[in-house]
Design a protein around this motif. Structure first.
Motif, PDB file in Angstrom:
ATOM      1  N   LYS A 231       0.824  -1.216   0.000  1.00  0.00           N
ATOM      2  CA  LYS A 231       0.000   0.000   0.000  1.00  0.00           C
ATOM      3  C   LYS A 231       0.852   1.257   0.000  1.00  0.00           C
ATOM      4  CE  LYS A 231      -2.607   0.346   3.557  1.00  0.00           C
ATOM      5  NZ  LYS A 231      -3.709   0.053   4.513  1.00  0.00           N
ATOM      6  N   ASP A 232       2.008   1.207   0.689  1.00  0.00           N
ATOM      7  CA  ASP A 232       2.875   2.381   0.757  1.00  0.00           C
ATOM      8  C   ASP A 232       3.420   2.789  -0.603  1.00  0.00           C
ATOM      9  OD1 ASP A 232       2.483   2.570   3.431  1.00  0.00           O
ATOM     10  OD2 ASP A 232       4.427   1.735   4.026  1.00  0.00           O
ATOM     11  N   ARG A 233       3.398   1.882  -1.554  1.00  0.00           N
ATOM     12  CA  ARG A 233       3.884   2.199  -2.891  1.00  0.00           C
ATOM     13  C   ARG A 233       2.805   2.801  -3.777  1.00  0.00           C
ATOM     14  NH1 ARG A 233       7.551  -1.004  -0.811  1.00  0.00           N
ATOM     15  NH2 ARG A 233       9.640  -0.938  -1.697  1.00  0.00           N
ATOM     16  N   TRP A 234       1.600   2.870  -3.279  1.00  0.00           N
ATOM     17  CA  TRP A 234       0.487   3.449  -4.033  1.00  0.00           C
ATOM     18  C   TRP A 234      -0.232   4.543  -3.256  1.00  0.00           C
ATOM     19  CZ3 TRP A 234      -0.001   2.164  -9.046  1.00  0.00           C
ATOM     20  CH2 TRP A 234       0.639   0.999  -9.473  1.00  0.00           C
ATOM     21  N   HIS A 235      -0.120   4.522  -1.936  1.00  0.00           N
ATOM     22  CA  HIS A 235      -0.778   5.522  -1.088  1.00  0.00           C
ATOM     23  C   HIS A 235       0.228   5.959  -0.033  1.00  0.00           C
ATOM     24  CE1 HIS A 235      -4.340   6.617   1.781  1.00  0.00           C
ATOM     25  NE2 HIS A 235      -3.698   7.673   1.339  1.00  0.00           N
ATOM     26  N   SER A 236       0.757   7.170  -0.187  1.00  0.00           N
ATOM     27  CA  SER A 236       1.863   7.608   0.668  1.00  0.00           C
ATOM     28  C   SER A 236       1.380   8.048   2.034  1.00  0.00           C
ATOM     29  CB  SER A 236       2.609   8.761  -0.014  1.00  0.00           C
ATOM     30  OG  SER A 236       1.819   9.936   0.018  1.00  0.00           O
ATOM     31  N   ASP A 237       2.328   8.183   2.966  1.00  0.00           N
ATOM     32  CA  ASP A 237       2.024   8.664   4.312  1.00  0.00           C
ATOM     33  C   ASP A 237       1.506  10.096   4.291  1.00  0.00           C
ATOM     34  OD1 ASP A 237       2.855   6.253   5.328  1.00  0.00           O
ATOM     35  OD2 ASP A 237       4.913   6.930   5.713  1.00  0.00           O
ATOM     36  N   THR A 238       1.892  10.851   3.264  1.00  0.00           N
ATOM     37  CA  THR A 238       1.446  12.244   3.161  1.00  0.00           C
ATOM     38  C   THR A 238       0.048  12.357   2.588  1.00  0.00           C
ATOM     39  OG1 THR A 238       2.481  12.437   0.974  1.00  0.00           O
ATOM     40  CG2 THR A 238       3.820  13.037   2.888  1.00  0.00           C
ATOM     41  N   GLY A 239      -0.563  11.220   2.237  1.00  0.00           N
ATOM     42  CA  GLY A 239      -1.938  11.235   1.733  1.00  0.00           C
ATOM     43  C   GLY A 239      -2.068  11.169   0.228  1.00  0.00           C
ATOM     44  N   GLY A 240      -0.951  11.226  -0.491  1.00  0.00           N
ATOM     45  CA  GLY A 240      -1.007  11.198  -1.948  1.00  0.00           C
ATOM     46  C   GLY A 240      -1.237   9.796  -2.502  1.00  0.00           C
ATOM     47  N   TYR A 241      -1.909   9.733  -3.636  1.00  0.00           N
ATOM     48  CA  TYR A 241      -2.164   8.473  -4.335  1.00  0.00           C
ATOM     49  C   TYR A 241      -1.363   8.472  -5.645  1.00  0.00           C
ATOM     50  CZ  TYR A 241      -6.071   7.278  -1.243  1.00  0.00           C
ATOM     51  OH  TYR A 241      -6.838   6.945  -0.167  1.00  0.00           O
ATOM     52  N   ARG A 242      -0.759   7.330  -5.953  1.00  0.00           N
ATOM     53  CA  ARG A 242       0.050   7.210  -7.174  1.00  0.00           C
ATOM     54  C   ARG A 242      -0.725   6.491  -8.265  1.00  0.00           C
ATOM     55  NH1 ARG A 242       4.155   3.637  -9.461  1.00  0.00           N
ATOM     56  NH2 ARG A 242       3.869   2.121  -7.782  1.00  0.00           N
ATOM     57  N   LEU A 243      -0.655   7.043  -9.473  1.00  0.00           N
ATOM     58  CA  LEU A 243      -1.214   6.404 -10.657  1.00  0.00           C
ATOM     59  C   LEU A 243      -0.058   6.053 -11.589  1.00  0.00           C
ATOM     60  CD1 LEU A 243      -3.243   8.956  -9.794  1.00  0.00           C
ATOM     61  CD2 LEU A 243      -4.568   8.081 -11.726  1.00  0.00           C
ATOM     62  N   ALA A 244      -0.027   4.834 -12.093  1.00  0.00           N
ATOM     63  CA  ALA A 244       0.996   4.409 -13.055  1.00  0.00           C
ATOM     64  C   ALA A 244       0.360   4.383 -14.439  1.00  0.00           C
ATOM     65  CB  ALA A 244       1.542   3.044 -12.688  1.00  0.00           C
ATOM     66  N   VAL A 245       0.917   5.178 -15.358  1.00  0.00           N
ATOM     67  CA  VAL A 245       0.348   5.327 -16.701  1.00  0.00           C
ATOM     68  C   VAL A 245       1.286   4.664 -17.700  1.00  0.00           C
ATOM     69  CG1 VAL A 245      -0.573   6.967 -18.359  1.00  0.00           C
ATOM     70  CG2 VAL A 245      -0.576   7.552 -15.924  1.00  0.00           C
TER      71      VAL A 245
END
Length: 889
Positions: A677-691
């Protein structure tokens, strides 16, 4: 009447004449002081000069993509500076166990690794992997397991070759009787395993693939992502971590001769491999260059003392320039380390011009003291002009965003000033002792001058060819391009590069995707939909995609699967076997009965869908018996036991994996593993999208389309494609800016020094023509500009200005017509100094590092055109009537 230009020349001439005469008269003290300075400087450099190999620091932090990258790195720090471990094995069971063991071992080594993560091999994936399958796929797997259940039950009770062969015989007999049994996956797997053993390339039978009803592939792959501890004070920052990785792999049984293959790639490994191949290419080039430069200097000087003089001046200049770099910058980077190469190319030019002018004056029957006075005045004025223009050319890189080249600019620009001082202080002092013999006036013209006479004799043809070449070069100039693909600079045979390119071919594993940050799940969904609608985008992956749909229906099928398997347990074959004639006879008998059953089935059902598979297995068994008949009983037992291992060793692992997979439970996003989960939803609240892209990003146009399309939806997007494109454009912009500033500065200085628009244009014209022809040849040779070879441009700028300025300055200072000018020491010095640089860089063409090789090509072509434009085209333009003009030096 004396003109202002002549008055200015005479004053400058007098200053440098007195300067060099002073060094000559007090040679001993000058040389002792130089030796002391060299020793102190060398000690200072060795103790204080650092090395910064962090490529991320070579571009300004204020660039937009660097700002976006910093924000992304703060949200997902585990994704930067990583090693990508690729494990391959003949079966999914083997590669899974190897990945689990290696990852566990690496996690224990916190001194070398910050973070270790295996994306597809962990307890959560092993337990819930079936939930990611589609319902039809789960139904197919369940049916396949139900059909194989009797076979699995019997084999698990007695995991031996004889028992397994008996089960296959019974199954074939049932098929022969007309029972509907799907045996093809099992028979194909057994046949492929036997063939591999008999062909000398053994591989185990994957029961996991048989359970799922799939054909066994040649290889299975898993990844481990590692964040190593890097030491940027070392030339190879990851050297210690990579060594620890290899040691860990060996400790868990991953060896070169084992079934599991380990390869290392990722940004850190690529950088290490690139630096290693680049330095290795430089080493080979250095050996070749040393020999060739020695040959060129011999033909240029024809005197050992003069050659030694050049080498001492070069060495002293390098030491002092390195001292300046240590004091002002404090370190070298992967670009500024090229100052040594640039210095050799340009520094030799200073010494060669001064020494050849000195020898020319000696040949006109002057004493050594007079020769020092005259040559110091003549060469000093021209070399000073060259120093100023060169320094401006290098200093022009200082205000650019390309800080790596900015550091190169300040070091090399100052290096040119140091080279002037060394040449005019140490050079004359060395001439007091080297050489001892006075040169005699040569009886004939130099060979260089004789060749150049043709361009003057056929000057109209020279004008015509130049005009046609210029028009042609201008016509194809718009096709000049910059290659943003960093992989295209590296050694294509490098392990990290080859592995990386293989991963690019896997859509789900490609490291070349763009990362986009979102602030919340709603924005994540919106961005994912908008990005997925782009024609340049293949797919968009977010953390929301890792919560499967229809989990309840899938869970019911998984429970049915668990009931089908039941409490089956299997043990692997024993490590040591008891060999006896009775066991061998039992194995022979079982195999013979299987062959009979296969032959009977083919005879009775030649049109059956399984007939081809059965026939293939029968032929392989016949080959096996042929092999067995040729060896002793001990060798027969050994071969049959290895076949038993090949067929049955993976069964316990497959059963354990299958039992674990049937323990799946319904879950939501909150149940995802923290490491995942940490690789897609950071501790700072950001969400990652891989395009991921549709097109192959090895194509620069495709890269640009993909990046620009994504940036229209997500301006703050980052990732390797964005970094490659934006960094490339920043580099191009930096060089355009620097060359614009350099050109303006050089024009101003030339106007001040020469006080003539005509002569300023004559100095610039060869530079502009050689630059145009070089750019055109990058198209014809299909050698685009890249992050490596673009560094060659400052050197070509320096040599281009130096060469034409020397010719024009000598023409003005001694009022020489072209017919005389081409036979002077100036023309010879230009030829031999350029030839020295040319052989220096031509050897780079043979480097395995493609970036270094392309730099060698660019420099070789550029220097060749510099020679042509300066020694052939420029003299033709300088032609003047002989009347009223001095014709001697």
């Amino acid at each position: 009447m004396t003109t202002p230009v002549e008055t200015s020349h005479s004053r400058v001439h007098a200053i440098f004449a007195r300067w060099t005469t002073f060094s000559y008269q007090y040679a001993l003290w000058v040389l002792l002081a130089a030796l002391l300075i060299a020793i102190v400087s060398g000690i200072y450099v060795s103790r204080n000069l650092g090395m910064n190999t962090d490529t991320a620091e070579m571009l300004s932090e204020d660039l937009p993509f660097r700002v976006n990258l910093k924000r992304y790195n703060e949200s997902f720090p585990q994704d930067i500076d990583t090693l990508l471990i690729v494990l391959n094995a003949p079966t999914p069971e083997q590669v899974r166990v190897a990945t689990e063991n290696l990852a566990a071992r690496l996690k224990q080594d916190s001194s070398n690794f910050y973070d270790v993560y295996s994306p597809r091999v962990d307890d959560f994936t092993a337990r819930n992997g079936l939930l990611y399958q589609s319902i039809p796929e789960l139904e197919r797997i369940t049916d396949s397991l139900a059909a194989a259940q009797p076979l699995i039950t019997r084999i698990s009770r007695d995991p031996s070759l004889a028992a397994f062969t008996d089960v296959l015989t019974s199954a074939v007999d049932e098929l022969n009787k007309g029972r509907s049994i799907e045996l093809r996956p099992v028979l194909k797997g057994v046949n492929a395993t036997l063939e591999a053993r008999l062909n000398g390339s053994p591989r185990a039978l994957s029961w996991q693939t048989m359970f799922s009803g799939e054909a066994q592939k040649n290889t299975y792959q898993e990844l481990i992502i590692i964040k190593p501890r890097l030491d940027f004070s070392q030339l190879f920052p990851a050297e210690q971590s990579i060594a620890a990785l290899h040691a860990a792999a060996e400790s868990v049984g991953i060896t070169e001769d084992g079934p599991v293959r380990l390869r290392i790639t990722g940004e850190v490994a690529l950088a290490e491999e690139e630096l290693n191949s680049s330095l290795r290419g430089m080493e080979y080039a250095g050996i070749i260059t040393f020999v060739l430069v020695g040959v060129v200097l011999f033909f240029a000087m024809r005197n050992g003392g003069l050659i030694l003089n050049v080498l001492v001046c070069l060495l002293m200049g390098l030491i002092l320039t390195a001292t300046f770099a240590t004091a002002v910058v404090g370190h070298l980077n992967l670009i500024s380390i090229a100052f040594a190469v640039l210095y050799i190319g340009l520094g030799a030019d200073f010494a060669i011009h001064f020494l050849l002018r000195y020898r020319e004056v000696l040949e006109n029957n002057h004493s050594p003291a007079e020769a020092i006075h005259i040559s110091g005045g003549d060469a000093g004025a021209a070399l000073t002009a060259c120093t100023v223009t060169n320094a401006i050319g290098f200093y022009a890189f200082m205000p650019t965003d390309y800080s790596g080249v900015a550091e190169l600019g300040i070091i090399s620009g100052t290096g040119m000033i140091i080279s002037l001082l060394v040449t005019l202080v140490i050079g004359p002092a060395l001439l007091r002792y080297l050489p001892k013999k006075t040169a005699a006036k040569p009886a004939t013209k130099s060979s260089v001058g004789k060749v150049l006479e043709f361009s003057l004799k056929w000057h109209k043809a020279t004008y015509a060819v130049t005009l046609v070449a210029t028009v042609g070069a201008l016509a194809i100039l718009p096709q000049v391009r910059f290659d943003y693909n960093l992989l295209n600079m590296q050694d294509p045979k490098g392990g990290a590069v080859q592995t990386f390119r293989e991963l690019l071919a896997e859509p789900d594993l490609s490291p070349w995707h763009i990362a986009v940050l979102a602030n919340n799940p709603q924005e994540t969904e919106t961005l994912a939909k908008r990005l997925a609608d782009l024609p340049e985008v293949n797919k968009v992956v977010t953390v929301l995609d890792f919560v499967p749909e229809q989990q309840e229906e899938k869970f019911s099928l998984i429970q049915e699967m668990a009931l089908t398997i039941g409490p089956i347990a299997a043990t692997p074959p024993p490590q040591t076997r008891i060999t006896s004639d009775a066991i061998l006879a039992e194995q022979y008998k079982a195999l013979r009965e299987l062959v009979v059953a296969l032959e009977r089935f083919v005879a009775n059902h030649p049109e059956h869908p399984s007939a081809a598979t059965v026939s293939a297995l029968r032929s392989t068994l016949a080959h096996l018996f042929t092999q067995l008949d040729k060896v002793s009983n001990d060798e027969k037992s050994k071969l049959l036991y290895t076949i038993e291992d090949d067929l049955l060793a993976m069964l316990p692992l497959a059963l354990q994996s299958l039992r674990t997979a049937t323990e799946a439970t319904v879950f939501d996003e909150g149940d995802l593993p923290v490491a995942f989960k940490d690789r897609w939803h950071s501790d700072t609240g950001g969400y990652r999208l891989a395009v991921y892209p549709v097109e192959d990003l090895n194509d620069n146009d495709a890269l640009r389309r993909f990046v620009r399309s994504v940036q229209q939806v997500a301006p703050h997007a980052i990732g390797v494609p964005v970094i490659s494109l934006e960094a490339g454009e920043a580099v191009v912009q930096a060089f355009v800016q620097a060359f614009s500033l350099a050109l303006i500065g050089v024009v101003v200085i030339l106007l001040v020094l020469l006080r003539s628009i005509k002569y300023t244009l004559l100095v610039l014209l060869p530079l502009l023509l050689s630059s145009l022809f070089t750019a055109a040849f990058t198209i014809l040779l299909d050698v685009p500009f890249n992050f490596a070879n673009i560094i060659a441009l400052p050197l070509l700028l320096g040599l281009g200005i130096d060469s034409s300025l020397h010719m024009v300055y000598r023409s003005i200072n001694n009022e020489l017509v072209s017919e005389v000018l081409i036979h002077t020491s100036t023309a010879r010095a230009i030829f031999y100094s350029a030839l020295t640089a040319l052989v220096d860089f031509a050897s780079l063409i043979f480097s395995s590092h493609l970036g270094t090789a392309s730099m060698g090509i660019l420099l070789t072509v550029g220097l060749a055109f510099t020679l042509i434009c300066t020694l052939i085209i420029l003299p033709a333009l300088l032609r003047a009537p002989a009347a009223g003009v001095k014709a001697n030096a």
